[in-house]
Design a protein around this motif. Structure first.
Motif, PDB file in Angstrom:
ATOM      1  N   SER A 143       9.068  -3.060 -37.999  1.00  0.00           N
ATOM      2  CA  SER A 143      10.061  -4.058 -37.636  1.00  0.00           C
ATOM      3  C   SER A 143      11.327  -3.351 -37.160  1.00  0.00           C
ATOM      4  O   SER A 143      11.547  -2.189 -37.477  1.00  0.00           O
ATOM      5  CB  SER A 143      10.381  -4.932 -38.856  1.00  0.00           C
ATOM      6  OG  SER A 143      11.347  -5.898 -38.538  1.00  0.00           O
ATOM      7  N   LYS A 144      12.177  -4.055 -36.425  1.00  0.00           N
ATOM      8  CA  LYS A 144      13.435  -3.420 -36.013  1.00  0.00           C
ATOM      9  C   LYS A 144      14.482  -3.464 -37.119  1.00  0.00           C
ATOM     10  O   LYS A 144      15.471  -2.752 -37.073  1.00  0.00           O
ATOM     11  CB  LYS A 144      13.966  -4.031 -34.724  1.00  0.00           C
ATOM     12  CG  LYS A 144      14.676  -5.341 -34.856  1.00  0.00           C
ATOM     13  CD  LYS A 144      15.311  -5.729 -33.527  1.00  0.00           C
ATOM     14  CE  LYS A 144      16.339  -6.808 -33.728  1.00  0.00           C
ATOM     15  NZ  LYS A 144      17.049  -7.149 -32.523  1.00  0.00           N
ATOM     16  N   ASP A 145      14.270  -4.314 -38.120  1.00  0.00           N
ATOM     17  CA  ASP A 145      15.224  -4.459 -39.229  1.00  0.00           C
ATOM     18  C   ASP A 145      14.583  -5.375 -40.260  1.00  0.00           C
ATOM     19  O   ASP A 145      13.461  -5.846 -40.063  1.00  0.00           O
ATOM     20  CB  ASP A 145      16.528  -5.086 -38.708  1.00  0.00           C
ATOM     21  CG  ASP A 145      17.744  -4.787 -39.583  1.00  0.00           C
ATOM     22  OD1 ASP A 145      17.570  -4.508 -40.786  1.00  0.00           O
ATOM     23  OD2 ASP A 145      18.875  -4.847 -39.066  1.00  0.00           O
ATOM     24  N   TYR A 166      16.514 -11.844 -37.291  1.00  0.00           N
ATOM     25  CA  TYR A 166      17.089 -10.562 -37.679  1.00  0.00           C
ATOM     26  C   TYR A 166      18.590 -10.692 -37.923  1.00  0.00           C
ATOM     27  O   TYR A 166      19.248 -11.565 -37.340  1.00  0.00           O
ATOM     28  CB  TYR A 166      16.884  -9.528 -36.570  1.00  0.00           C
ATOM     29  CG  TYR A 166      15.469  -9.072 -36.372  1.00  0.00           C
ATOM     30  CD1 TYR A 166      14.777  -8.400 -37.379  1.00  0.00           C
ATOM     31  CD2 TYR A 166      14.819  -9.278 -35.157  1.00  0.00           C
ATOM     32  CE1 TYR A 166      13.477  -7.964 -37.183  1.00  0.00           C
ATOM     33  CE2 TYR A 166      13.515  -8.834 -34.954  1.00  0.00           C
ATOM     34  CZ  TYR A 166      12.852  -8.187 -35.975  1.00  0.00           C
ATOM     35  OH  TYR A 166      11.564  -7.756 -35.777  1.00  0.00           O
ATOM     36  N   SER A 187      15.274   0.400 -44.069  1.00  0.00           N
ATOM     37  CA  SER A 187      14.500   1.590 -43.691  1.00  0.00           C
ATOM     38  C   SER A 187      13.004   1.357 -43.871  1.00  0.00           C
ATOM     39  O   SER A 187      12.202   1.784 -43.034  1.00  0.00           O
ATOM     40  CB  SER A 187      14.970   2.821 -44.473  1.00  0.00           C
ATOM     41  OG  SER A 187      14.805   2.620 -45.858  1.00  0.00           O
ATOM     42  N   VAL A 222      11.763  -0.915 -41.011  1.00  0.00           N
ATOM     43  CA  VAL A 222      11.570  -0.138 -39.777  1.00  0.00           C
ATOM     44  C   VAL A 222      10.304   0.714 -39.885  1.00  0.00           C
ATOM     45  O   VAL A 222       9.503   0.787 -38.948  1.00  0.00           O
ATOM     46  CB  VAL A 222      12.819   0.726 -39.475  1.00  0.00           C
ATOM     47  CG1 VAL A 222      12.541   1.728 -38.362  1.00  0.00           C
ATOM     48  CG2 VAL A 222      13.998  -0.170 -39.123  1.00  0.00           C
TER      49      VAL A 222
END
Length: 139
Positions: free
Chosen positions: A52-54, A92, A45, A48
């Protein structure tokens, strides 16, 4: 495992590919194991929230995987003399990084230079060179 001998290595020789599954557990555990407590490497979380996406792999883990790749090919008698890497696309969770390498030079003292590249679904994650000293040299 048998170690590679300097005399048996040729410039242009390609190392076998190594596919590394990128799991969340691996990314988080290796960040913590390398004492990298930056939250983007272990808290999805917050990663993000920071854009970042993850969570994503840290450079210390990447460096270790590059070392593992080359020494897995060279064998237990090989000595890593230098690693120079540059990061690109993030690694990722849920992806796979495929490492490839090519022998680009042989130096005095039994040293072999290898160009290494690690690619995931986004593109190149890591590019660089590794210099190893192999057995069977007069160094």
């Amino acid at each position: 495992m048998v170690s590679r001998a300097y005399a048996d290595v040729a410039v242009g020789e390609e190392l076998p590919e190594l596919a590394i599954p990128l799991t969340r557990t691996m990314i988080v555990a290796t960040a913590i194991a390398s004492r990298d407590y930056q939250d983007v490497h272990h808290d999805p979380s917050l990663a993000v929230e920071r854009g970042s996406k993850d969570v994503f792999m840290n450079i210390l883990t990447t460096n270790g995987l590059v070392d593992r790749y080359v020494t897995g090919w060279a064998g237990p008698a090989a000595v890593v003399k230098a690693i120079k890497i540059r990061l690109g696309a993030p690694n990722y969770p849920g992806d796979t990084m495929v490492l490839t390498g090519t022998v680009t030079g042989k130096r005095d003292g039994g040293r072999v230079e290898i160009a290494v590249r690690g690619v995931n679904a986004i593109g190149p994650h890591v590019t660089g060179t590794v210099v190893v000293q192999l057995q069977g040299s007069d160094a």
